[in-house]
Design an enzyme around this catalytic site. Structure first.
Site, PDB file in Angstrom:
ATOM      1  N   SER A   1       0.805  -1.223   0.000  1.00 30.45           N
ATOM      2  CA  SER A   1       0.000   0.000   0.000  1.00 30.45           C
ATOM      3  C   SER A   1       0.840   1.276   0.000  1.00 30.45           C
ATOM      4  O   SER A   1       1.374   1.659  -1.023  1.00 30.45           O
ATOM      5  CB  SER A   1      -1.034  -0.023   1.125  1.00 30.45           C
ATOM      6  OG  SER A   1      -0.473  -0.142   2.389  1.00 30.45           O
TER       7      SER A   1
ATOM      8  N   ASP B   1       8.403   5.387 -11.401  1.00 37.02           N
ATOM      9  CA  ASP B   1       7.780   5.988 -12.592  1.00 37.02           C
ATOM     10  C   ASP B   1       8.493   7.261 -13.028  1.00 37.02           C
ATOM     11  O   ASP B   1       8.559   7.572 -14.220  1.00 37.02           O
ATOM     12  CB  ASP B   1       6.306   6.287 -12.322  1.00 37.02           C
ATOM     13  CG  ASP B   1       5.430   5.052 -12.479  1.00 37.02           C
ATOM     14  OD1 ASP B   1       5.983   3.962 -12.707  1.00 37.02           O
ATOM     15  OD2 ASP B   1       4.195   5.170 -12.357  1.00 37.02           O
TER      16      ASP B   1
ATOM     17  N   LYS C   1      -1.204  -4.109  -3.142  1.00 36.66           N
ATOM     18  CA  LYS C   1      -2.403  -3.630  -2.440  1.00 36.66           C
ATOM     19  C   LYS C   1      -2.679  -2.193  -2.844  1.00 36.66           C
ATOM     20  O   LYS C   1      -1.972  -1.282  -2.429  1.00 36.66           O
ATOM     21  CB  LYS C   1      -2.212  -3.727  -0.926  1.00 36.66           C
ATOM     22  CG  LYS C   1      -3.318  -3.053  -0.127  1.00 36.66           C
ATOM     23  CD  LYS C   1      -4.662  -3.731  -0.377  1.00 36.66           C
ATOM     24  CE  LYS C   1      -5.777  -3.013   0.346  1.00 36.66           C
ATOM     25  NZ  LYS C   1      -6.188  -1.761  -0.318  1.00 36.66           N
TER      26      LYS C   1
END
Length: 541
Positions: free
Chosen positions: A313, A324, A338
């Site tokens: 998470s 990214d 998650k």
């Protein structure tokens, strides 16, 4: 393992106001206020279903062989039974769990400040063992040590009690006394400690120090992203003299998640100002994006992030954003996967409902959540996330590197932890490292000097002790596994001789994956250079 009443179930969800959260298997991710989702289906259908349930409950209540406990039937039966048909993370919590989870999120509670665990002794009686007296806590100041066996709390015998039961005995209002009796070492004398309970504060940034060649190390551990994580992370970087860092190892292995705001703060400090960190949207919720508001102020040192299958998470939001934007090299294993957003609805009598309402996406647009529709919830929680990619969810980083969604965060470089050898497994199973630590301090009562090393002579003493214990092992295994065994023994002895913090520092400095992260720093530098060029070109357009 218990941390004063914090059970595994309690570490899953929290919050009274309507909040967004995305919890991991053993943690939660919380965020800002959102709208309450409307119920699906027509009023007539709902009314009919409620009447059917009422008739069923009435039949059970009137005819069951024993008196019915309404709270148990509804809170532990009907509601969880309904939620388990939805997804692995929608969850109901009762008032006790809600209170405990609020303490978890805030990072403090009242007690004596130590971690305990249940173990069976040779007579197969459950005993409670001290694992970690937190540095600076009342327990630490009083002199309690790792491996102490708690036998009484306020004259109540603890044999046969679970660690959670003993933890409840140890907790209490601030300023109140508690008497603890323990057994230590190989003797049978009881040691008595009279301690005054106090506020216990624990930081999720559990370690920060310099490794070598100007490379810093910061660990955000299993405590998760709590209210103070962002502040503690920035303080750790300041202590490491961030402007002069030549590299950073950010360790989020085993981090189960936490507050969304804190994840955004951590990632946002390492990214250029205005960079997106994460977004979420769902069927009944508008898309919302979270960006780096302060930014990294031009501090572009290379970063290696360590992940494993229990990084979930909030830790996936951080690692996904840094990957990214080509800001960090990710080293380790596939993360948990998650990325569901729960909205927590407050209910009557301080109960609450965490209901999945949206999904989280990394800056490139890839979905963090992995598929759970074709596996059991047991497999979802406890089996490794081996896929970690969806060929239909292909995205690109800022520099054009291919990344995949729908399976957590895949590392840029895989690292497989060296497996335990058969002798080390046997020693761990029989708890021989803890037993030898007790024996060691029975013989060595003097204070060990700073930097003390478990050397070849000490290994010979351990070898002789094992033989005296009639422990079955081969000389070939002992020789082959001596480096790992030596490291485990030094870790245990450091806990008692110095502190858990010093023991942890030693373990991390000799951790093969941390050493691999240092070796991978040139890859992080090359990646950062490419990312900076791409961002500069975009800025000129």
């Amino acid at each position: 393992m218990a941390h004063f009443g914090k059970s595994l179930k309690r570490r899953s969800f929290i919050q009274i106001p309507v909040l967004i959260l995305a919890g991991a298997a053993i943690g939660g991710l919380y965020g800002p206020t959102t709208q309450v989702a409307s119920a699906a289906g027509g009023d007539d259908d709902i009314s009919a279903s409620i009447k059917d349930f009422t008739r069923l409950y009435s039949t059970v209540e009137q005819n069951f062989a024993d008196p019915l406990n309404a709270d148990q039937a509804i809170y532990d039966g009907a509601i969880p039974g309904m939620l388990v048909t939805l997804d692995p993370h929608s969850h109901f919590f009762d008032p006790k769990a809600l209170k405990a989870m609020r303490e978890d999120q805030r990072g403090h509670y009242y007690g004596v400040g130590m971690e305990v665990v249940s173990k069976l002794n040779p007579a197969h009686v459950m005993q409670t063992i001290v694992v970690d007296p937190l540095v600076g806590s009342p327990a630490y100041k009083a002199g309690l040590r790792p491996n102490d066996v708690i036998v009484e709390v306020n004259d109540k015998q603890t044999d046969g009690l679970s660690s959670a039961d003993v933890a409840d005995l140890l907790r209490g209002p601030r300023g109140t006394p508690v008497q603890i009796k323990v057994l230590r070492g190989e003797g049978s004398d009881k040691l008595e400690f009279n301690i005054i309970r106090d506020a216990i504060t624990r930081s999720s940034v559990s370690a920060s120090f310099m490794l070598k060649d100007g490379i810093g190390y910061v660990r955000i551990d299993k405590t998760g992203f709590i209210e103070t994580t962002g502040t503690d992370f920035l303080a750790a970087l300041k202590k490491l003299d961030e402007p002069n860092l030549k590299g950073l190892v950010l360790d989020i292995r085993g981090n189960p998640g936490g507050l969304l705001t804190e994840a955004v703060t951590v990632a946002g400090h390492l990214l250029p100002k205005g960079s997106e960190v994460v977004s979420h949207h769902g069927r009944a919720s508008q898309e919302q994006s979270y960006k780096a508001t302060e930014g990294n102020h031009g501090l572009n040192y290379p970063i290696v992030v360590l992940t494993n299958r229990n990084s979930a998470s909030a830790s996936e939001i951080v690692s996904g954003a840094l990957q990214d934007h080509d800001r960090a090299w990710i080293l380790g294993d596939n993360t948990f996967g998650k990325g569901l957003v729960q909205t927590v609805y407050p209910l009557v009598e301080n109960t609450g409902l965490a209901l999945t309402t949206a999904k989280y996406y990394t800056p490139s647009g890839r979905l963090i959540q992995r598929d759970y529709s074709s596996v059991s919830f047991f497999d979802y929680y406890y089996r490794s996330n081996t896929a970690a990619r969806n060929e239909n969810d292909v995205k690109m980083t800022d520099s054009g590197r291919t990344v995949y969604g729908g399976g957590g965060i895949s590392p840029d470089e895989k690292f497989e932890e060296p497996p335990l050898g058969p002798l080390e497994i046997s020693l761990l199973t029989r708890d021989e490292f803890a037993a030898y630590t007790k024996h060691f301090f029975t013989l060595h009562k003097e204070q060990l000097p700073a930097g003390w090393d478990f050397d070849a002579a000490q290994m010979a003493e351990f070898h002789t002790w094992l033989q005296g214990q009639k422990f079955d092992f081969t000389e070939a295994d002992f020789t082959k596994e001596s480096a790992q065994i030596r490291r485990s023994l030094q870790e245990n002895i450091y806990k008692t001789a110095f502190s858990v913090d010093e023991s942890t520092k030693y373990v991390l400095q000799t951790d093969p994956e941390v050493l691999a992260a240092v070796a991978a720093m040139p890859k992080a530098s090359a990646l950062l250079e490419i990312g900076n060029k791409v961002r500069a070109e975009r800025a000129r357009k």
